[in-house]
Design a protein around this motif. Structure first.
Motif, PDB file in Angstrom:
ATOM      1  N   HIS A 161       0.648  -1.289  -0.089  1.00  0.00           N
ATOM      2  CA  HIS A 161       0.077   0.099  -0.162  1.00  0.00           C
ATOM      3  C   HIS A 161       1.064   1.413   0.008  1.00  0.00           C
ATOM      4  O   HIS A 161       1.864   1.342   0.665  1.00  0.00           O
ATOM      5  N   GLY A 162       0.452   2.235  -0.804  1.00  0.00           N
ATOM      6  CA  GLY A 162       1.059   3.590  -0.852  1.00  0.00           C
ATOM      7  C   GLY A 162       2.789   3.378  -1.076  1.00  0.00           C
ATOM      8  O   GLY A 162       3.234   4.373  -0.749  1.00  0.00           O
ATOM      9  N   GLU A 163       2.963   2.339  -1.808  1.00  0.00           N
ATOM     10  CA  GLU A 163       4.529   2.491  -2.249  1.00  0.00           C
ATOM     11  C   GLU A 163       4.626   2.170  -3.796  1.00  0.00           C
ATOM     12  O   GLU A 163       3.535   1.920  -4.623  1.00  0.00           O
ATOM     13  N   VAL A 164       5.698   2.702  -4.115  1.00  0.00           N
ATOM     14  CA  VAL A 164       6.108   2.209  -5.776  1.00  0.00           C
ATOM     15  C   VAL A 164       6.622   1.214  -5.976  1.00  0.00           C
ATOM     16  O   VAL A 164       7.840   1.066  -5.284  1.00  0.00           O
ATOM     17  N   THR A 165       6.188   0.153  -6.609  1.00  0.00           N
ATOM     18  CA  THR A 165       6.859  -1.057  -6.895  1.00  0.00           C
ATOM     19  C   THR A 165       7.332  -1.088  -8.237  1.00  0.00           C
ATOM     20  O   THR A 165       6.394  -0.923  -9.287  1.00  0.00           O
ATOM     21  N   ASP A 171      10.863  13.250 -23.784  1.00  0.00           N
ATOM     22  CA  ASP A 171      12.231  14.126 -23.559  1.00  0.00           C
ATOM     23  C   ASP A 171      12.104  14.355 -21.745  1.00  0.00           C
ATOM     24  O   ASP A 171      11.670  13.899 -20.995  1.00  0.00           O
ATOM     25  N   PRO A 172      13.663  14.807 -21.612  1.00  0.00           N
ATOM     26  CA  PRO A 172      14.008  14.902 -20.099  1.00  0.00           C
ATOM     27  C   PRO A 172      12.842  15.793 -19.332  1.00  0.00           C
ATOM     28  O   PRO A 172      12.687  15.365 -18.176  1.00  0.00           O
ATOM     29  N   HIS A 173      12.287  16.876 -19.810  1.00  0.00           N
ATOM     30  CA  HIS A 173      11.498  17.803 -19.251  1.00  0.00           C
ATOM     31  C   HIS A 173      10.082  16.583 -18.745  1.00  0.00           C
ATOM     32  O   HIS A 173       9.618  16.813 -17.598  1.00  0.00           O
ATOM     33  N   ALA A 174       9.739  15.917 -19.936  1.00  0.00           N
ATOM     34  CA  ALA A 174       8.673  15.326 -19.735  1.00  0.00           C
ATOM     35  C   ALA A 174       8.710  14.256 -18.567  1.00  0.00           C
ATOM     36  O   ALA A 174       7.802  13.870 -17.789  1.00  0.00           O
ATOM     37  N   ARG A 175       9.856  13.520 -18.634  1.00  0.00           N
ATOM     38  CA  ARG A 175      10.176  12.454 -17.762  1.00  0.00           C
ATOM     39  C   ARG A 175      10.135  12.899 -16.185  1.00  0.00           C
ATOM     40  O   ARG A 175       9.561  12.348 -15.446  1.00  0.00           O
ATOM     41  N   HIS A 176      10.779  14.119 -16.034  1.00  0.00           N
ATOM     42  CA  HIS A 176      10.603  14.783 -14.621  1.00  0.00           C
ATOM     43  C   HIS A 176       9.175  15.103 -14.262  1.00  0.00           C
ATOM     44  O   HIS A 176       8.933  14.948 -13.177  1.00  0.00           O
ATOM     45  N   HIS A 177       8.399  15.682 -15.093  1.00  0.00           N
ATOM     46  CA  HIS A 177       7.194  15.782 -15.002  1.00  0.00           C
ATOM     47  C   HIS A 177       6.482  14.663 -14.599  1.00  0.00           C
ATOM     48  O   HIS A 177       5.685  14.658 -13.343  1.00  0.00           O
ATOM     49  N   THR A 178       6.757  13.418 -15.050  1.00  0.00           N
ATOM     50  CA  THR A 178       5.972  12.229 -14.885  1.00  0.00           C
ATOM     51  C   THR A 178       6.353  11.757 -13.478  1.00  0.00           C
ATOM     52  O   THR A 178       5.653  11.102 -12.757  1.00  0.00           O
ATOM     53  N   TRP A 179       7.849  11.902 -13.320  1.00  0.00           N
ATOM     54  CA  TRP A 179       8.491  11.553 -11.932  1.00  0.00           C
ATOM     55  C   TRP A 179       7.821  12.108 -10.785  1.00  0.00           C
ATOM     56  O   TRP A 179       7.609  11.608  -9.816  1.00  0.00           O
ATOM     57  N   ASP A 180       7.588  13.583 -10.892  1.00  0.00           N
ATOM     58  CA  ASP A 180       6.991  14.412  -9.932  1.00  0.00           C
ATOM     59  C   ASP A 180       5.598  13.777  -9.567  1.00  0.00           C
ATOM     60  O   ASP A 180       4.972  13.927  -8.498  1.00  0.00           O
ATOM     61  N   VAL A 181       4.895  13.348 -10.703  1.00  0.00           N
ATOM     62  CA  VAL A 181       3.354  12.933 -10.487  1.00  0.00           C
ATOM     63  C   VAL A 181       3.512  11.571  -9.902  1.00  0.00           C
ATOM     64  O   VAL A 181       2.689  11.431  -9.012  1.00  0.00           O
ATOM     65  N   VAL A 182       4.273  10.510 -10.218  1.00  0.00           N
ATOM     66  CA  VAL A 182       4.421   9.463  -9.528  1.00  0.00           C
ATOM     67  C   VAL A 182       4.655   9.723  -8.108  1.00  0.00           C
ATOM     68  O   VAL A 182       3.993   9.081  -7.062  1.00  0.00           O
ATOM     69  N   LEU A 241      12.421   6.420  -7.894  1.00  0.00           N
ATOM     70  CA  LEU A 241      10.847   6.184  -7.786  1.00  0.00           C
ATOM     71  C   LEU A 241      10.685   5.093  -6.841  1.00  0.00           C
ATOM     72  O   LEU A 241       9.677   5.294  -6.039  1.00  0.00           O
ATOM     73  N   ALA A 242      11.231   3.964  -7.019  1.00  0.00           N
ATOM     74  CA  ALA A 242      10.854   2.787  -6.273  1.00  0.00           C
ATOM     75  C   ALA A 242      11.244   2.613  -4.875  1.00  0.00           C
ATOM     76  O   ALA A 242      11.990   3.077  -4.345  1.00  0.00           O
ATOM     77  N   ASP A 243      10.088   2.110  -4.097  1.00  0.00           N
ATOM     78  CA  ASP A 243      10.344   1.614  -2.567  1.00  0.00           C
ATOM     79  C   ASP A 243      10.720   0.174  -2.519  1.00  0.00           C
ATOM     80  O   ASP A 243      11.442  -0.176  -1.689  1.00  0.00           O
ATOM     81  N   HIS A 244      10.275  -0.531  -3.584  1.00  0.00           N
ATOM     82  CA  HIS A 244      10.577  -1.839  -3.638  1.00  0.00           C
ATOM     83  C   HIS A 244      10.785  -2.316  -5.427  1.00  0.00           C
ATOM     84  O   HIS A 244      10.165  -1.889  -5.969  1.00  0.00           O
TER      85      HIS A 244
END
Length: 238
Positions: A31-35, A162-173, A196-199
């Motif tokens: 729960h509440g983690e990025v796998t 592109d790198p900008h979009a990747r970082h936008h996506t990482w922020d959302v995750v 990003l990942a917890d596990h």
């Protein structure tokens, strides 16, 4: 009663003719983690995702999605899926598509919020088929999130960005994690998984080769070295 674990996969086997795609895959998401599920091409990652969303029925083993069977109404209501392609959307403008998707849910996220967060505003009036691959990925991600799912499946979410979009996506995750949403993602980008990942579960030949937290896996070598040490490059499997 406590909520069921977001994802429990036990001893999953899937074959397509003579090709074994999954060979006893067992893993979980908390729960509440990025796998993150990592593996070479053909290791079985996409087949796993398709089993989790009811698109592929396994030969044996079990999958539980928020305590329900994959593809069931209960599982579908609780999950969001970022598709690898969405050809059926080709003629609709990106912004119009997200407003349409919002109308399918009782309590959607405001489309404008996702358009801003994912950097979609500059191409919101462009038809989906005219978007670059990375732009389509951003729209696909927004569509997966707009219904406020409790579990999100992201299959290579930043491929082509592109790198900008990747970082936008990482922020959302990372915001999803902060909000208590469980995320299961596949990626070939080691930096993405490490951030990003917890596990992490590293899969090879349809089964788990090694798993652990980023800190545990990288105690003696970087993540790419760990990946290379535990996977093969024997070609496509599924």
């Amino acid at each position: 009663m406590p909520e069921a674990e977001p994802l429990v996969i036990e001893d999953l086997h899937v074959s397509f003719g003579a090709v074994t795609a999954l060979d006893g895959l067992t893993l979980t998401a908390n729960h509440g983690e990025v796998t993150a599920v990592l593996g070479p091409n053909g290791a079985g990652k996409t087949t796993m995702m398709r089993c989790c969303t009811g698109l592929v029925r396994p030969d044996s083993g079990s999958v539980s999605v928020m305590g329900h069977s994959p593809g069931s109404p209960e599982a579908a209501e609780a999950t969001g899926l970022m598709p690898q392609s969405a050809g059926a959307w080709s003629g609709i403008r990106a912004g119009e598509l997200l407003h349409y998707m919002a109308g399918l849910h009782a309590d959607p996220i405001d489309p404008g919020t996702l358009i801003e967060a994912l950097g979609i505003r500059p191409f919101a009036r462009t038809t989906y088929r005219r978007l670059s691959g990375g732009q389509q990925q951003s729209v696909n991600l927004a569509a997966a999130l707009i219904g406020r799912p409790r579990l999100v499946f992201l299959d290579e979410p930043t491929a082509g960005m592109d790198p900008h979009a990747r970082h936008h996506t990482w922020d959302v995750v990372e915001q999803l994690r902060h909000d208590g949403v469980s995320v299961v993602l596949t990626t070939h980008a080691m930096d993405e998984a490490a951030r990003l990942a917890d596990h992490i579960w590293i899969v090879d030949r349809g089964k788990v080769a090694i798993s652990g937290s980023v800190a545990a896996l990288t105690a003696e070598a970087d993540l790419e070295a760990v990946f290379l040490a535990h996977t093969s490059d024997t070609g496509e499997r599924g």
